[in-house]
Design an enzyme around this catalytic site. Structure first.
Site, short mmCIF file in Angstrom:
data_model
loop_
_atom_site.label_atom_id
_atom_site.label_comp_id
_atom_site.label_asym_id
_atom_site.label_seq_id
_atom_site.Cartn_x
_atom_site.Cartn_y
_atom_site.Cartn_z
N VAL A 106 3.50 -20.87 17.26
CA VAL A 106 2.88 -21.65 16.17
C VAL A 106 2.49 -20.74 15.00
CG1 VAL A 106 2.03 -23.41 17.77
CG2 VAL A 106 0.58 -21.43 17.27
N ASP A 107 2.99 -19.48 15.04
CA ASP A 107 2.53 -18.47 14.07
C ASP A 107 3.32 -18.45 12.76
OD1 ASP A 107 3.99 -15.97 16.27
OD2 ASP A 107 4.95 -17.10 14.67
N HIS A 122 6.03 -26.53 19.27
CA HIS A 122 4.59 -26.68 19.54
C HIS A 122 3.77 -26.73 18.25
CE1 HIS A 122 5.20 -24.91 23.85
NE2 HIS A 122 5.65 -26.13 23.72
N CYS A 130 -4.91 -34.99 10.62
CA CYS A 130 -5.98 -35.91 11.01
C CYS A 130 -5.88 -36.17 12.51
CB CYS A 130 -5.80 -37.23 10.23
SG CYS A 130 -6.93 -38.51 10.82
N GLY A 191 11.32 -13.62 24.96
CA GLY A 191 9.87 -13.50 24.91
C GLY A 191 9.10 -14.72 25.39
N SER A 193 7.67 -16.74 29.08
CA SER A 193 7.53 -16.69 30.55
C SER A 193 8.26 -17.87 31.18
CB SER A 193 6.04 -16.71 30.92
OG SER A 193 5.44 -17.84 30.31
N GLU A 219 9.89 -8.06 30.97
CA GLU A 219 9.51 -8.43 32.36
C GLU A 219 10.46 -9.48 32.91
OE1 GLU A 219 6.18 -6.10 31.67
OE2 GLU A 219 6.64 -7.11 33.58
#
Ligand code: OAD
Length: 257
Positions: A106-107, A122, A130, A191, A193, A219
């Site tokens: 959301v950045d 997202h 609102c 990036g 999970s 990971e």
């Protein structure tokens, strides 16, 4: 930083692909300094678990606390810029015929890096809407006291335009991402999970439809064993290497700032 070896056949497959889809998660913004969800919360918010703040019930229970958490994340983003991973995906957008980037983040960093064919599954923390009519509001005054600002149209509380737990994703964004995943020749999963649905279903749709599935993550994740290729490295290293290997002759655009 350690370089990474890109398999020759992956580079060739990506170069020849006309339909490519990418799913990103918080990990692609980690190198820009944005904490991932699974990292511990830092600073003032260390005592809160995002899963206890990013929910409709948390907002109903303590709207000002939730409002202030997002306001603090918006402020933190002011000093943050896209990293080479975001820039590499923006270059891929310009190089592939039929390309779509679906992000859970959301950045707003993908758009700032130059990505155009992008869906924000997202929402986006820079937008406020609102809480009753869900209409996006461009300007708002944050009053003192213990409530978020009122909607200028109907007076209901304003809230961030992001998807909370238990909420539905924006239908059109999800449908667009699902359509693209089901027809992709290559899908990159970067990036994430891969634990939060329905976004986590997208790589499985792509794989079931015959796409070559590539995971970029330092990971292992639940996707690692179904991926055709695993680039066990940070996005800021692996993605520029992938683009350079697939399109060695493409002009190397300067990183966006
Ligand atoms: P997570 O925090 O769950 O996962 C971040 C992933 O990024 C992990 O698998 C890390 O290994 C990986 N990672 C960390 N640094 C990286 C780097 N430099 N390069 C590449 N990968 C790196 O974040 P998400 O998977 O995005 O949903 O979480 C998905 C959703 O859960 C979020 O969108 C949010 C959260 O609840 C909502 O808010 C609705």
């Amino acid at each position: 930083m350690r370089a990474i070896e890109i398999p020759q056949d992956l580079a060739l497959t990506l170069r020849r692909a006309t339909r490519v889809v990418v799913l990103t998660g918080a990990g692609i913004s980690a190198e820009s300094g944005v904490p991932t969800f699974r990292d511990a919360q830092t600073g003032l918010w260390a005592k809160f678990d995002p899963r206890e703040l990013a929910t409709p019930s948390a907002f109903a229970r303590n709207p000002r606390l939730v409002w202030d958490w997002y306001a603090s994340r918006r402020e933190a983003l002011a000093g943050i810029v896209p990293n080479p991973g975001h820039v590499a995906l923006a270059r891929m957008d310009a190089l592939v015929h039929d390309f779509l980037l679906a992000t859970q983040n959301v950045d707003g960093l993908h758009e700032r890096a130059g990505s155009r064919r992008l869906v924000e599954l997202h929402g986006n923390i820079a937008r406020v809407k609102c809480s009753r009519e869900h209409r996006v509001v461009a300007k708002w005054e944050t009053p003192g006291g213990d409530l978020p600002p009122p909607c200028p149209h109907c007076g209901a509380l304003l809230r961030p335009d992001v998807v909370w737990f238990e909420e539905m994703l924006p239908e059109d964004a999800l449908a667009r991402a699902e359509r693209a995943a089901r027809r992709a020749e290559v899908m990159l999963v970067v990036g994430t999970s891969a634990e939060v649905w329905p976004a986590a279903a997208l790589p499985r749709h792509a794989k079931a439809a015959g796409a070559r599935l590539v995971e970029v993550n330092p990971e292992a994740t639940p996707l690692s064993e179904v991926a055709d290729d695993v680039l066990r490295a940070r996005a800021g290293i692996a993605l520029p290497a992938l683009v350079a290997a697939a399109w060695p002759d493409a002009p190397h655009a300067a990183p966006a700032v």
